[in-house]
Write a protein that holds these residues in place. Structure first.
Motif, PDB file in Angstrom:
ATOM      1  N   THR A  94      -1.075  -0.740  -9.688  1.00 18.87           N
ATOM      2  CA  THR A  94      -1.928  -1.299 -10.728  1.00 18.87           C
ATOM      3  C   THR A  94      -3.246  -0.541 -10.815  1.00 18.87           C
ATOM      4  N   PHE A  96      -6.749  -1.557 -11.861  1.00 20.65           N
ATOM      5  CA  PHE A  96      -7.411  -2.826 -12.120  1.00 20.65           C
ATOM      6  C   PHE A  96      -8.541  -2.672 -13.122  1.00 20.65           C
ATOM      7  N   SER A  98     -11.434  -3.941 -12.956  1.00 22.24           N
ATOM      8  CA  SER A  98     -12.697  -3.662 -12.256  1.00 22.24           C
ATOM      9  C   SER A  98     -12.566  -2.425 -11.373  1.00 22.24           C
ATOM     10  N   ALA A 100     -11.488  -1.902  -8.645  1.00 26.28           N
ATOM     11  CA  ALA A 100     -11.213  -2.355  -7.274  1.00 26.28           C
ATOM     12  C   ALA A 100     -11.083  -1.188  -6.305  1.00 26.28           C
ATOM     13  N   LEU A 101     -12.000  -0.232  -6.398  1.00 23.28           N
ATOM     14  CA  LEU A 101     -12.006   0.867  -5.431  1.00 23.28           C
ATOM     15  C   LEU A 101     -12.602   0.354  -4.120  1.00 23.28           C
ATOM     16  N   PHE A 102     -12.164   0.959  -3.007  1.00 21.69           N
ATOM     17  CA  PHE A 102     -12.686   0.548  -1.710  1.00 21.69           C
ATOM     18  C   PHE A 102     -14.025   1.240  -1.479  1.00 21.69           C
ATOM     19  N   GLY A 103     -15.093   0.441  -1.460  1.00 20.27           N
ATOM     20  CA  GLY A 103     -16.438   0.995  -1.368  1.00 20.27           C
ATOM     21  C   GLY A 103     -16.736   1.690  -0.053  1.00 20.27           C
ATOM     22  N   HIS A 104     -15.981   1.350   1.002  1.00 25.08           N
ATOM     23  CA  HIS A 104     -16.255   1.948   2.307  1.00 25.08           C
ATOM     24  C   HIS A 104     -15.465   3.231   2.534  1.00 25.08           C
ATOM     25  N   PHE A 113      -4.991   6.124   0.432  1.00 25.19           N
ATOM     26  CA  PHE A 113      -4.726   4.807   1.032  1.00 25.19           C
ATOM     27  C   PHE A 113      -3.230   4.443   1.045  1.00 25.19           C
ATOM     28  N   GLY A 114      -2.614   4.521  -0.129  1.00 27.47           N
ATOM     29  CA  GLY A 114      -1.212   4.117  -0.253  1.00 27.47           C
ATOM     30  C   GLY A 114      -0.284   4.992   0.572  1.00 27.47           C
ATOM     31  N   ARG A 161      -5.329   6.887  -7.710  1.00 28.96           N
ATOM     32  CA  ARG A 161      -4.896   6.080  -6.576  1.00 28.96           C
ATOM     33  C   ARG A 161      -3.559   5.397  -6.869  1.00 28.96           C
ATOM     34  N   ALA A 162      -3.357   5.036  -8.144  1.00 31.52           N
ATOM     35  CA  ALA A 162      -2.085   4.410  -8.517  1.00 31.52           C
ATOM     36  C   ALA A 162      -0.984   5.464  -8.649  1.00 31.52           C
TER      37      ALA A 162
END
Lengths: 374, 300
Positions: A94, A96, A98, A100-104, A113-114, A161-162
């Motif tokens: 997905t 998103f 917003s 929804a990225l990982f800020g850290h 990540f995936g 990322r998707a």
């Protein structure tokens, strides 16, 4: 109308579906968000779910992603039932609203990540993350953190990322909603290019009709939890099935009217104000004659001035009430003797200035006036 | 004339420039003065006094003469005192760790899993013990831990031999963890409650199981809260006096007790007490600086 439906059925038998919704139903705290949706999304298609806010489109997308379980019915991806399959086991990713990225995490780590979760070998991971970032033109900013990126750049990272996971279906939840107009146009173009180049199925949720029309192969228009029509952008715009769609997508003149009996291909409709309009009824009315209808005429299908053509069934004398100059085109409001006010859009070809108060003639053909169920 | 302002008071009278400048200068004095004076009298002045005492033994406070100069600071390095400092650190760090290990699951559950209408009630339940005096709570633990106390009765009920609990290290950890756990839970809750749930959805969407998204998203995202809670508990436990004193007994002497002894106890060495105080103040100040730099400020 019936013809197009049959054509669709033929096409559906020899196409593989990536996403199928069968009688999908969703109730939240006693309120029905999605009512009995049937949807077949073809492989490689750019499919949009379009509707006003609160129509259930995001809920539908979330049920495909697995964040919500349907109250009733079934979701299938590539023919596999997704009942009790958690989001992390579904072959979808997905983008998103917003982001929804990982800020850290850096851009690179967000995209990786995936793959890291799937224990992807290091060399393959490096290559795939690099390719994905290149695809969205973010390779030069791989070391940045999300907070250091603009909205458009974050959007690209979310896309990478998707896509890096090579999902069967990419789900896009209002992907361009947070961008300003110019950037949105730019990203729209990039989305279509990406879709064409990758050949992956895209399912996008949007409330922006222009975005849906310009990007999609097919659109499902939703209203109060139901799908009102599924079709190509042209079908949706030129042959809306309901007054809601005619009004929601583009602009239209809508008038409640009563149909007379069919004479050949056209039929006369009388509005409440007594105006008689020749309309071309859709198959629906031939099979199931209803007399109460809503007549819909797109403002750009109406011409200003007079015509001698015998093919033009609808001609009226009126008075110009308002003129709104918008640069490349002008909106006119014409008041007819019956009291009806008709909106007309004209592209600005000549510099001829029409002034409010002037008498004016308008005309359109019977096939440009649609009779829609009330 | 009809156009005049309906309320003539609204029209601001012209103020001469010098008066405006004066106002600007006086404003901070008036607004900050009272609290500034308070801090000066009760914090800055005593701290300076202790600094003076630790370096220059003055007769004006009537303390017996001790070593001069930085001798008081060198004295700290004697094994007897180092052991006490080390023990204090051990108690403080240990308590912080226990509070974190016990508090995180609780805060996590209240913030993310508990039904939202229960959240406030659950939090109040956790804060409730803070409304009683810490001394009282320490005494309550004594009744539980003493040889004929509740814990040993319970052990006896199951046929297990009673243990000596009081005046030992575990008792100190039990009492301090109990005292500071609510602070930890509150701060962690504030941090976890802010956590963007969509990030958890995104992690799940990308293939993370619940456990994986916990370690890869929830924990790193709430790191500032963990830092804030940890440092706050550390600061509080470093200076705690009552709990280790009452539950740990003489064998568990901490820095606070050592300082107390130097000023009011048998040893009566004000110079040494002051130098140890200065070290404690320094340690706490560093912790506060770290807290302000890395801690989740909203959670505090």
């Amino acid at each position: 109308m019936s013809q197009t439906v049959i054509q669709q059925d033929v096409a559906e038998t020899d196409t593989m579906f990536d996403v199928e919704l069968r009688k999908v139903f969703k109730v939240y705290n006693g309120e029905t968000a999605v009512r009995n949706i049937d949807l077949n999304i073809r492989q490689g298609e750019f499919f949009s779910i379009l509707g006003p806010s609160g129509c259930g489109k995001t809920t539908t997308l979330r049920m495909i992603a697995g964040f919500e379980e349907p109250t009733g019915g079934e979701v299938l991806i590539r023919g596999q039932s997704m009942a009790n399959v958690p989001p992390y086991k579904r072959p979808v990713n997905t983008v998103f609203q917003s982001y929804a990225l990982f800020g850290h995490m850096s851009v690179w780590d967000n995209v990786a990540f995936g793959l890291r979760l799937k224990d992807c070998p290091k060399s393959e991971l490096q290559q795939r993350v690099g390719e994905s970032l290149e695809l969205v033109k973010m390779d030069s900013l791989a070391r940045r953190f999300p907070a250091q990126l603009s909205g458009g750049q974050q959007q690209r990272v979310a896309l990478a990322r998707a896509l890096v996971n090579r999902p069967t279906v990419v789900l896009l939840d209002e992907p361009l909603g947070a961008l300003d107009l110019k950037l949105r146009k730019e990203m729209q173009l990039e989305l279509t290019t990406l879709h064409r180049d990758l050949g992956v199925t895209f399912v996008m949720v949007t409330h922006d009709q222009e975005e849906a029309l310009s990007l999609s192969d097919r659109i499902a228009v939703m209203n109060i939890g139901k799908i009102e029509q599924i079709g190509t952008p042209t079908e949706i715009y030129e042959q809306p099935c309901t007054a809601f769609i005619a009004d929601f997508i583009g602009d239209t003149n809508l008038m409640p009217a009563e149909l007379a009996t069919l004479q050949g291909e056209t039929v006369e409709a009388t509005t409440r104000s007594g105006l008689k309009i020749w309309v071309k009824p859709q198959a629906l009315f031939k099979e199931n004659p209803t007399r109460e209808v809503l007549v819909s005429i797109r403002p750009e299908k109406i011409q200003l001035g007079s015509t001698d053509s015998s093919e033009i069934a609808n001609r009226y004398d009126g008075t110009l009430k308002h003129v709104m100059y918008l640069g490349n085109h002008t909106h006119y409001q014409v008041e007819l003797p019956s009291g009806d006010v008709i909106t007309v859009f004209q592209t600005n070809r000549s510099s001829e200035q029409l002034k409010p108060g002037m008498p004016i003639q308008i005309y359109w053909s019977a096939s440009d006036s649609l009779a829609l169920p009330v | 004339m009809t156009l005049t302002s309906p309320n003539p008071n609204l029209a601001e009278p012209a103020i001469p420039g010098w008066q405006r400048t004066l106002r600007k200068l006086l404003q901070p004095v008036i607004l900050l003065g009272p609290s500034g004076l308070w801090l000066l009298l009760l914090l800055v002045f005593p701290t300076l006094l202790i600094l003076e005492l630790s370096l220059i033994p003055g007769a004006r406070l009537g303390n017996p003469p001790g070593p001069y100069g930085i001798g008081n600071y060198i004295e700290i390095f004697k094994p007897v005192y180092l052991q006490v400092i080390w023990r204090s650190l051990y108690f403080a760090l240990g308590t912080t760790l226990f509070c974190l290990l016990l508090g995180f699951p609780v805060a996590y559950w209240i913030a993310l899993k508990a039904p939202s209408r229960w959240r406030n009630l659950l939090l109040v339940g956790f804060i409730l013990p803070l409304w009683t005096s810490s001394l009282l709570r320490a005494y309550a633990w004594i009744t539980i831990l003493r040889p004929s106390g509740l814990l040993n009765s319970l052990l006896g009920f199951f046929g297990l031999p009673g243990q000596e609990w009081l005046n030992r290290t575990p008792a100190v950890f039990i009492g301090m963890t109990y005292s500071y756990l609510p602070y930890m839970v509150l701060i962690l809750y504030a941090s976890l409650e802010k956590l963007d749930r969509r990030l958890l959805e995104a992690a799940s969407d990308l293939g993370a199981t619940q456990q994986q998204s916990f370690w890869r998203v929830t924990v790193p995202q709430t790191m500032p809260g963990i830092a804030a809670g940890g440092l706050l508990v550390l600061i509080a436990t470093l200076g705690d006096f009552a709990v280790p004193e009452l539950l740990g007994g003489a064998s568990s002497m901490t820095v606070s007790r050592l300082i107390y002894n130097q000023f009011l106890g048998a040893t009566r060495n004000w110079g040494l007490g002051s130098s140890i105080s200065m070290i404690l103040i320094l340690g706490v100040s560093i912790s506060i600086a770290l807290l302000l730099k890395y801690g989740d400020r909203d959670a505090i």
